[in-house]
Enzyme design. Structure first.
Site, PDB file in Angstrom:
ATOM      1  N   GLU A 159      40.353  -0.885  75.631  1.00 25.80           N
ATOM      2  CA  GLU A 159      37.970  -0.882  75.351  1.00 25.80           C
ATOM      3  C   GLU A 159      37.403  -1.843  74.855  1.00 25.80           C
ATOM      4  OE1 GLU A 159      37.851   1.830  71.572  1.00 25.80           O
ATOM      5  OE2 GLU A 159      39.570   3.305  72.202  1.00 25.80           O
ATOM      6  N   GLU A 374      43.950   7.594  74.439  1.00 24.51           N
ATOM      7  CA  GLU A 374      44.396   8.208  73.833  1.00 24.51           C
ATOM      8  C   GLU A 374      43.438   9.296  73.323  1.00 24.51           C
ATOM      9  OE1 GLU A 374      42.712   4.985  70.815  1.00 24.51           O
ATOM     10  OE2 GLU A 374      43.704   3.354  71.659  1.00 24.51           O
ATOM     11  N   SER A 427      43.244   1.957  60.656  1.00 27.64           N
ATOM     12  CA  SER A 427      42.665   1.496  61.360  1.00 27.64           C
ATOM     13  C   SER A 427      40.932   0.450  60.814  1.00 27.64           C
ATOM     14  CB  SER A 427      42.322   2.884  60.736  1.00 27.64           C
ATOM     15  OG  SER A 427      40.593   3.246  61.066  1.00 27.64           O
ATOM     16  N   TYR A 436      46.070   9.492  61.794  1.00 30.39           N
ATOM     17  CA  TYR A 436      46.186   9.694  62.804  1.00 30.39           C
ATOM     18  C   TYR A 436      47.041  10.478  63.896  1.00 30.39           C
ATOM     19  CZ  TYR A 436      41.348   8.303  64.473  1.00 30.39           C
ATOM     20  OH  TYR A 436      40.391   8.099  64.923  1.00 30.39           O
TER      21      TYR A 436
HETATM   22  C1  BGP Z   1      39.952   3.221  69.285  1.00 31.06           C
HETATM   23  C2  BGP Z   1      41.062   1.670  69.487  1.00 31.06           C
HETATM   24  C3  BGP Z   1      42.402   2.551  68.621  1.00 31.06           C
HETATM   25  C4  BGP Z   1      42.073   3.198  67.307  1.00 31.06           C
HETATM   26  C5  BGP Z   1      41.191   4.531  67.480  1.00 31.06           C
HETATM   27  C6  BGP Z   1      40.755   5.423  66.422  1.00 31.06           C
HETATM   28  O1  BGP Z   1      38.990   2.707  70.398  1.00 31.06           O
HETATM   29  O2  BGP Z   1      41.747   1.826  70.977  1.00 31.06           O
HETATM   30  O3  BGP Z   1      42.822   1.305  67.932  1.00 31.06           O
HETATM   31  O4  BGP Z   1      41.801   2.911  65.775  1.00 31.06           O
HETATM   32  O5  BGP Z   1      40.297   4.560  68.488  1.00 31.06           O
HETATM   33  O6  BGP Z   1      39.515   4.086  65.802  1.00 31.06           O
HETATM   34  P1  BGP Z   1      39.846   4.556  64.410  1.00 31.06           P
HETATM   35  O7  BGP Z   1      40.523   4.148  64.052  1.00 31.06           O
HETATM   36  O8  BGP Z   1      37.839   3.774  64.057  1.00 31.06           O
HETATM   37  O9  BGP Z   1      39.423   6.326  63.975  1.00 31.06           O
END
Ligand code: BGP
Length: 466
Positions: A159, A374, A427, A436
């Protein structure tokens, strides 16, 4: 329609979010360590204690027929200072993890950089500094060689846009700078040069594996498709967040359309951005050697034109309806009637994933293959005597898998899907109430409990249909 026999079903994790032991076993510091301590809301220790619990998690993969896991290597476990001295304990740890993967019939898909540049380099400008690019390439080369017998599937970065926007526009990742579009653009370019150089090294080394990069790709729709101002706003956000990186990845250069929007935004921001011809040479050469694209996808955005002052509020607590995103001269992200959101205000719009896959297929026909690396739903899971009924998550994943299959039906080469996340993890800007996982983690005892979604996912994997 069914999934192909060789379709990969996986679960995803990232080092800093699951390993814990952030300052143990010789690991070097990352910017998050100090930042989280200062913030005082939550820590990344022990998180899901994957450093010690990986045999448990990999056994669960095996029991639930999950044939692949996304893991990231923590750069600062290998090179505590980002470069130079190697920490053998860290090197050995990942050997143990990969061997355990294979013992359980779980293929590791390995990311080299998942938001965790070693602090020694991060505090010196991260990817705005050429030194970080060189250090990253050395680190990548080391890993390719060291783990060549255990790892087939590599990703350079996880990302690129979220790193840039969270560090320099939204200010939710250290160094927490806001509204600096110029630095965001420069750091994305820096990472794409680092990616390209790593890909060329991988190619030169003649490794038997495969390599690509992971982008977070969110489809940007004009709120009112008949309003040219909204159309332009959506276009600008798309170019900044998506097309700039897709151009770099698949063309190895930025098209005129991309550059003209980027230059306007940078100028409006009071900055300058120029691209070195040597960078383009490297990126163009590397573009042909990407074996696949990793696409992370959670949500889409509906955008309307916005020229007022910058105003961004990150909903990092799960208080529904509190998120704001208004970027001067770019656009405002708005909720749209009829489109549901999560408690963290992420729009649930699976069709957006389909549209993005098809856009890549049409606009970049040399993309070769896509893995959804993801996708998943943050949810405040109820834990009652070890039973977790997470139907909304099942519904979310089901809809996305259906749209994925439709893209395959329409000719896209999508080879796999990874649920974020395999088990509950930390997170970054939300802490621990945003879960998640397919497997619930009791953070007190570190015990894992399969959620209803884990049983459901196993059925999908077995039947090869959703
Ligand atoms: C993506 C990342 C992850 C994960 C996911 C969920 O952007 O690659 O590392 O964290 O998002 O995001 P969040 O944890 O901010 O809800």
């Amino acid at each position: 329609m069914k999934f192909a026999e060789d379709f990969v079903f996986g679960g995803a994790t990232a080092a800093y979010q699951c390993e814990g032991s952030t300052r143990e076993y010789g690991k070097g510091k990352v910017a998050w360590d100090d930042y989280l301590e200062k913030q005082g809301r939550f820590k990344a220790d022990p998180a899901s204690d994957f450093y010690h619990k990986y045999p448990v998690d990999l056994k669960l993969c095996n029991q639930f027929h999950i044939g692949a896991i996304r893991i990231s290597i923590a750069w600062s476990r290998i090179f505590p200072e980002g470069k130079g001295k190697i920490n053998q304990e860290g090197v050995d740890f990942y050997h143990r993890v990969f061997q355990e993967c294979h013992k359980n019939g779980v293929e590791p898909y390995v990311t080299l950089h998942h938001f965790d540049t070693p602090d020694a380099l991060h505090s010196n400008g991260d990817f705005l500094n050429r030194e970080t690019i060189d250090a990253f390439v050395e680190y990548a080369k080391f890993c390719f060689e060291e783990y060549k017998d255990e790892v087939t599937y590599w990703f350079t970065f996880n990302e690129v846009w979220p790193i840039a926007t969270n560090q320099y526009i939204e200010g939710t990742f250290p160094p927490c700078i806001t509204y600096d579009i110029t630095s965001a653009v420069k750091s994305m370019h820096g990472m794409m040069v680092a990616h390209a150089k790593a890909v060329l090294e991988f190619h030169k080394g003649n490794y038997k594996g495969k390599i690509g990069v992971i982008h977070s790709l969110e489809t940007k729709y004009p709120l009112d498709p008949n309003n040219p101002e909204d159309v332009l706003a959506a276009k600008k956000e798309d170019i900044l967040a998506n097309q700039f990186l897709l151009d770099a990845t698949f063309l190895g250069r930025y098209t005129e359309e991309t550059m003209s929007v980027i230059q306007d935004l940078v100028k409006m921001n009071g900055g300058e951005f120029s691209v070195d011809a040597k960078d383009i040479e490297v990126m163009e050469e590397a573009a042909q050697y990407n074996c696949y694209l990793g696409m992370n996808h959670y949500q889409s955005h509906f955008i309307k034109a916005y020229n007022g002052e910058n105003e961004i509020h990150h909903n990092g607590t799960g208080e529904k309806g509190t998120k704001k995103f208004k970027l001067k001269g770019v656009g405002e992200r708005v909720f749209k009637e009829g489109i549901p959101t999560t408690d963290w205000d992420w729009l649930i719009y699976p069709e957006g994933m389909y549209d993005m896959i098809m856009r890549i297929k049409n606009q970049y026909p040399n993309y070769k293959a896509i893995y959804i690396t993801e996708n998943g739903m943050g949810y405040k899971d109820d834990f009652e005597d070890g039973i977790i009924f997470d139907e909304p998550r099942i519904d979310y994943i089901k809809q996305h898998l259906e749209w994925l299959l439709k893209s395959v039906e329409d000719g896209a080469n999508v080879k796999g899907y990874f649920v974020w996340s395999l088990m509950d993890v930390f997170s970054w800007s939300n802490g621990y109430n945003k879960r998640y996982g397919l497997f619930y983690v009791d953070y007190e005892t570190q015990k894992r409990y399969p959620k209803l979604s884990a049983y459901w996912y196993r059925q999908v994997i077995d039947a090869k249909e959703v």
